[in-house]
Design a protein around this motif. Structure first.
Motif, PDB file in Angstrom:
ATOM      1  N   LYS A 447       0.837  -1.208   0.000  1.00 49.89           N
ATOM      2  CA  LYS A 447       0.000   0.000   0.000  1.00 49.89           C
ATOM      3  C   LYS A 447       0.871   1.258   0.000  1.00 49.89           C
ATOM      4  O   LYS A 447       0.601   2.229  -0.729  1.00 49.89           O
ATOM      5  CB  LYS A 447      -0.933   0.008   1.214  1.00 49.89           C
ATOM      6  CG  LYS A 447      -1.931   1.172   1.218  1.00 49.89           C
ATOM      7  CD  LYS A 447      -2.863   1.116   2.408  1.00 49.89           C
ATOM      8  CE  LYS A 447      -3.906   2.234   2.319  1.00 49.89           C
ATOM      9  NZ  LYS A 447      -3.313   3.566   2.150  1.00 49.89           N
ATOM     10  N   ARG A 448       1.928   1.237   0.817  1.00 53.67           N
ATOM     11  CA  ARG A 448       2.830   2.385   0.862  1.00 53.67           C
ATOM     12  C   ARG A 448       3.510   2.602  -0.487  1.00 53.67           C
ATOM     13  O   ARG A 448       3.682   3.746  -0.936  1.00 53.67           O
ATOM     14  CB  ARG A 448       3.874   2.178   1.958  1.00 53.67           C
ATOM     15  CG  ARG A 448       3.294   2.308   3.377  1.00 53.67           C
ATOM     16  CD  ARG A 448       4.283   1.803   4.412  1.00 53.67           C
ATOM     17  NE  ARG A 448       5.582   2.458   4.296  1.00 53.67           N
ATOM     18  CZ  ARG A 448       6.711   1.981   4.812  1.00 53.67           C
ATOM     19  NH1 ARG A 448       6.693   0.820   5.481  1.00 53.67           N
ATOM     20  NH2 ARG A 448       7.840   2.629   4.671  1.00 53.67           N
ATOM     21  N   SER A 450       2.303   1.689  -3.425  1.00 56.89           N
ATOM     22  CA  SER A 450       1.286   2.190  -4.343  1.00 56.89           C
ATOM     23  C   SER A 450       1.032   3.685  -4.133  1.00 56.89           C
ATOM     24  O   SER A 450       0.962   4.464  -5.100  1.00 56.89           O
ATOM     25  CB  SER A 450      -0.013   1.399  -4.155  1.00 56.89           C
ATOM     26  OG  SER A 450      -1.026   1.881  -4.990  1.00 56.89           O
ATOM     27  N   ASP A 451       0.929   4.099  -2.870  1.00 57.11           N
ATOM     28  CA  ASP A 451       0.703   5.513  -2.566  1.00 57.11           C
ATOM     29  C   ASP A 451       1.886   6.362  -3.010  1.00 57.11           C
ATOM     30  O   ASP A 451       1.710   7.479  -3.539  1.00 57.11           O
ATOM     31  CB  ASP A 451       0.455   5.703  -1.066  1.00 57.11           C
ATOM     32  CG  ASP A 451      -0.857   5.095  -0.602  1.00 57.11           C
ATOM     33  OD1 ASP A 451      -1.721   4.831  -1.465  1.00 57.11           O
ATOM     34  OD2 ASP A 451      -1.010   4.861   0.615  1.00 57.11           O
ATOM     35  N   PHE A 452       3.094   5.830  -2.786  1.00 61.55           N
ATOM     36  CA  PHE A 452       4.295   6.590  -3.146  1.00 61.55           C
ATOM     37  C   PHE A 452       4.413   6.719  -4.660  1.00 61.55           C
ATOM     38  O   PHE A 452       4.855   7.760  -5.173  1.00 61.55           O
ATOM     39  CB  PHE A 452       5.544   5.916  -2.577  1.00 61.55           C
ATOM     40  CG  PHE A 452       6.741   6.821  -2.484  1.00 61.55           C
ATOM     41  CD1 PHE A 452       6.930   7.649  -1.396  1.00 61.55           C
ATOM     42  CD2 PHE A 452       7.674   6.860  -3.511  1.00 61.55           C
ATOM     43  CE1 PHE A 452       8.023   8.496  -1.324  1.00 61.55           C
ATOM     44  CE2 PHE A 452       8.772   7.699  -3.450  1.00 61.55           C
ATOM     45  CZ  PHE A 452       8.943   8.522  -2.351  1.00 61.55           C
ATOM     46  N   LYS A 454       1.944   6.909  -6.745  1.00 61.88           N
ATOM     47  CA  LYS A 454       1.004   7.968  -7.134  1.00 61.88           C
ATOM     48  C   LYS A 454       1.601   9.345  -6.846  1.00 61.88           C
ATOM     49  O   LYS A 454       1.468  10.288  -7.646  1.00 61.88           O
ATOM     50  CB  LYS A 454      -0.312   7.804  -6.376  1.00 61.88           C
ATOM     51  CG  LYS A 454      -1.094   6.565  -6.773  1.00 61.88           C
ATOM     52  CD  LYS A 454      -2.352   6.422  -5.920  1.00 61.88           C
ATOM     53  CE  LYS A 454      -3.104   5.142  -6.278  1.00 61.88           C
ATOM     54  NZ  LYS A 454      -4.297   4.939  -5.404  1.00 61.88           N
ATOM     55  N   ARG A 455       2.274   9.463  -5.706  1.00 59.93           N
ATOM     56  CA  ARG A 455       2.910  10.734  -5.340  1.00 59.93           C
ATOM     57  C   ARG A 455       3.997  11.095  -6.355  1.00 59.93           C
ATOM     58  O   ARG A 455       4.122  12.263  -6.762  1.00 59.93           O
ATOM     59  CB  ARG A 455       3.509  10.622  -3.949  1.00 59.93           C
ATOM     60  CG  ARG A 455       4.285  11.857  -3.500  1.00 59.93           C
ATOM     61  CD  ARG A 455       4.857  11.662  -2.104  1.00 59.93           C
ATOM     62  NE  ARG A 455       5.726  12.765  -1.733  1.00 59.93           N
ATOM     63  CZ  ARG A 455       7.015  12.855  -2.062  1.00 59.93           C
ATOM     64  NH1 ARG A 455       7.582  11.883  -2.766  1.00 59.93           N
ATOM     65  NH2 ARG A 455       7.731  13.898  -1.681  1.00 59.93           N
TER      66      ARG A 455
END
Length: 490
Positions: A447-448, A450-452, A454-455
């Motif tokens: 999840k981290r 995936s979020d990173f 996107k960032r």
């Protein structure tokens, strides 16, 4: 598609890539951590596979026959052989066989029927027919079959033979005869008649010519008859008979008694224990090896970009070091090895001659680097198995709690604890990520990541927007400069 540098001449794409390389450093670290977690999970599961191999041997190691194996020698193997259970008494037994058990056979008279033509063309009525056999208690059992309009002799005989009725029938084309025989030996019709009876059934009597007046030959079934130790005469419907834990197999009649000698099969019992110890040593090699591997902290998992610049052999050697020592220092492993060693060396206070594995010649190897592997004094163990196999059995498999608990059960208890702890930590193929510790960490890390990612997409877009704005500003300045230049020159 983005094209930059038209106004400034700068390689915007390269500039953004270099800026993003720095931005991606935390992502690369998280991806490497994910790979390491995956490798660690798989390493734990490999350990559990080896533990399962040992676990699969526990059942046999709890059976009495593992330690009480018997060997039987026969003075005439061509006439009588035998096998013995663990409870059979050692000694010599004398057996004489006067009659072998045989099956019943009836050979019919010659018939003028093509086995592949319809029976209805020969005037055989399509209906239900019956015959009689006898069960193990001598009670008559009616057997039935149907003849259908399109049936041939071969299809009917096959239909009768395929049913579980202890009867087999076939047509012999060379002699034009039908043969009926029982598929079991021995006499079941206690009234003295045939094993297969069909009374006034014309299909058997007239069509197949198996009746008393038409048949070619009839051989009655017989029981086996043998004498045990000169005095006890016994009959058997089969050519084998079990008496006092010994199963005798009759092959021929005898002219003189056959001597069968039962003794402890020390070699078989020794091999059973040795195979178990060898498998245990494989487990210790696996556990101990994981703790002795060197950990190369500078060898991180390779990124896809790094792999592109390396040969397959270089990647293989790198990852070999990157995977080394993944389980080193893991308390599940170290505590498990300690528990297993205790299981072997705690005394067993069962009602037997032997209280410790050292009493029967099993000790740890001399090298402490072996991690507690076992070695066997073959002479001492075989001597224990020969003198008191029951005490050896109790030492290994006594199924009680506390101090009386046998070694095998103690080892299994320890093994179950280790396997359970590993499954809590690394799961198995049936568990989802939410159900074990490393799985939860992997899920969180995914999840981290995936979020990173996107960032990073947003950051890259911002860089491009900033450079694009700069290009536009410089373009306007260039246009203004050109306009002023043209005004002054006119």
């Amino acid at each position: 598609m983005r094209i930059g540098g038209l106004a400034t001449g700068m390689d915007i794409d390269e500039l953004v890539n270099k800026l993003m390389t720095a931005e991606r450093i935390p992502l690369t670290k998280m991806q490497q951590d994910r790979t390491t977690l995956t490798w660690t999970r798989d390493a734990f599961r490999d350990v559990n596979l080896k533990l399962t191999e040992l676990d699969n041997m526990f059942l046999d190691m709890k059976l009495s026959k593992t330690y009480h194996s018997k060997t039987i020698s026969s003075s005439n193997e061509n006439a009588i052989s035998a096998t013995a259970t663990a409870g059979a008494s050692n000694g010599t037994y004398k057996i004489s066989v006067s009659e072998l058990a045989t099956s019943e056979m009836t050979i019919g008279g010659k018939i003028a029927i093509d086995p592949n033509e319809k029976l209805s063309d020969k005037g055989v009525k399509a209906t239900h027919y019956t015959f009689t056999t006898y069960d193990k208690d001598g009670k008559p059992q009616e057997q039935g079959f149907d003849i259908l309009p399109d049936d041939t002799l071969n299809t009917v005989l096959k239909r009768i033979s395929e049913v579980d009725n202890n009867v087999r029938m076939f047509y012999d084309e060379s002699s034009n005869r039908v043969v009926m025989e029982t598929t079991r030996t021995g006499i079941y019709n206690t009234n003295g008649g045939s094993e297969v009876e069909f009374g006034g059934n014309d299909f058997f009597n007239e069509v197949l010519k198996l009746g008393t007046g038409n048949r070619e030959k009839h051989v009655a079934a017989k029981n086996a008859v043998f004498t045990y130790n000169d005095n006890l005469e016994i009959t058997s419907q089969n050519n084998n008979y079990t008496l006092n834990g010994i199963t005798y197999n009759f092959k021929n009649t005898t002219t003189e008694p056959v001597l069968l000698t039962v003794d402890n099969d020390v070699d078989a019992a020794f091999d059973n224990i040795k195979n178990f110890v060898d498998k245990y040593n494989e487990v210790i090699d696996k556990l101990n090896g994981s703790q002795r591997e060197e950990k190369y902290r500078n060898y991180k998992p390779l990124t896809d970009e790094q792999k592109k610049e390396m040969s397959e052999k270089e990647i293989e050697l790198w990852e070999e070091k990157a995977k080394s020592g993944l389980l080193k220092g893991e308390s599940i492993i170290t505590n498990g090895m300690f528990s297993l060693r205790q299981s072997w060396y705690a005394n067993v206070n069962a009602d037997g001659k032997y209280k410790s594995i050292t009493d029967i010649g099993i000790t740890t190897t001399k090298s402490y680097l072996d991690g507690g592997k076992l070695e066997i004094d073959e002479k001492k163990l075989k001597e224990a198995l020969r003198e008191d196999p029951e005490s050896v059995r109790k030492l290994f498999s006594n199924d009680e709690k506390g101090d009386n608990r046998g070694i095998v059960n103690r080892v299994q208890d320890s093994l179950s604890t280790i396997k359970s702890s590993i499954e809590d930590r690394a799961g198995n193929t049936y568990k989802t990520e939410e159900n074990y510790t490393l799985g939860k960490r992997l899920k969180d890390l995914n999840k981290r990541i995936s979020d990173f990612e996107k960032r990073l997409t947003n950051v890259e877009t911002r860089y491009w927007n900033q450079f694009t704005a700069m290009e536009k500003a410089i373009q306007r300045m260039n246009e203004q400069s050109s306009y002023l230049t043209s005004q002054f020159s006119s």
